[in-house]
Design an enzyme around this catalytic site. Structure first.
Site: not given
Length: 257
Positions: A35-36, A99, A141, A151
């Protein structure tokens, strides 16, 4: 880099300058989902395309399902950082990074919109087919960089991806009482737990001591596969879920674990 032709037909292109050669001509055998974790999608996308950031990903998925390709798949994007999986320590050279626009833990872990998750599924299916990526190599990640990264978070719907043919999954065993193992304990059961986590792919030394690293790796596992409770404690639910994941893999299906 100037504009390039998107590898994924449904993607538009916005080139990032942050990429390099895949080491030793490696081809991607993994997909890493992120996720960003930034306040808004445009800010995150700008950062991934800013040379100053020294970070990038192959793809960016907006909340409304739009897919942007930033780096050609043949190139090494800079998304995983210091990370490891199944003995591989250059994750960037062997993976495709995606992403997903979401504010994540800093923003209170908002849910991912259905249209966005559907876009992620279609993208993963396409990349997985073209590169022959095995289901168990679709990772978060946090899986490849436990403790350091969290994330795409415990609200990411891995079960929905699996139902559509993406990723490896079993339903988590119910959370209940009984014997459990936690920080500070030692012995053969801890060694067995570490061995199972390592066999699955997590970067963990088998010492027989329930150390901070073991707790962090266990939290990463729970965040992906038993997200209802992420506490770093090896209860029956966690251990049984891990065991069933391992034995559902062809290479371990006939092995006593």
């Amino acid at each position: 880099m100037s504009d390039f032709v998107a590898d994924y037909a449904a993607a538009s292109v916005r080139p990032s300058p942050n990429h390099g050669e895949r080491v030793s001509g490696r081809k991607p055998d993994s997909i890493i989902l992120h996720y960003t974790g930034m306040p808004n999608a445009d800010q995150a996308l700008d950062w991934l395309c800013n040379e100053e950031s020294q970070v990038s990903s192959h793809y960016f998925v907006h909340e409304d399902g739009r897919v942007i390709q930033l780096v050609p798949e043949e190139r090494r994007a800079w998304h995983a950082g210091k990370s490891a999986w199944a003995g591989e320590v250059d994750i960037n050279s062997c993976s495709i990074g995606i992403e997903i626009a979401n504010t994540g833990h800093p923003g209170g872990l908002p849910m991912f919109p259905f249209v966005q998750i559907d876009a992620v599924i279609q993208l993963c299916l396409d990349c997985g087919e073209r590169w022959s990526i095995r289901p168990e190599r679709v990772l978060g990640h946090s899986d490849v960089a436990p403790i350091r990264k969290v994330d795409p978070g415990e609200n990411f719907p891995w079960n929905s991806l699996h139902a559509s043919g993406v990723g490896h999954w079993v339903e988590a065993s119910p959370i209940a009482g009984g014997r459990f193992f936690q920080l500070g304990e030692a012995g053969q059961p801890i060694e067995a737990l570490q061995s199972m986590l390592s066999l699955y792919g997590y970067d963990l030394e088998i010492t027989g001591n329930f150390c901070d690293r073991t707790k962090g790796v266990l939290e990463a596992f729970q965040r992906h596969f038993r997200p209802a409770l992420v506490d770093g404690i090896a209860d029956f639910s966690t251990i049984d879920t891990l065991h069933r994941l391992l034995t559902s893999l062809p290479k371990y299906s006939q092995v006593e674990i």
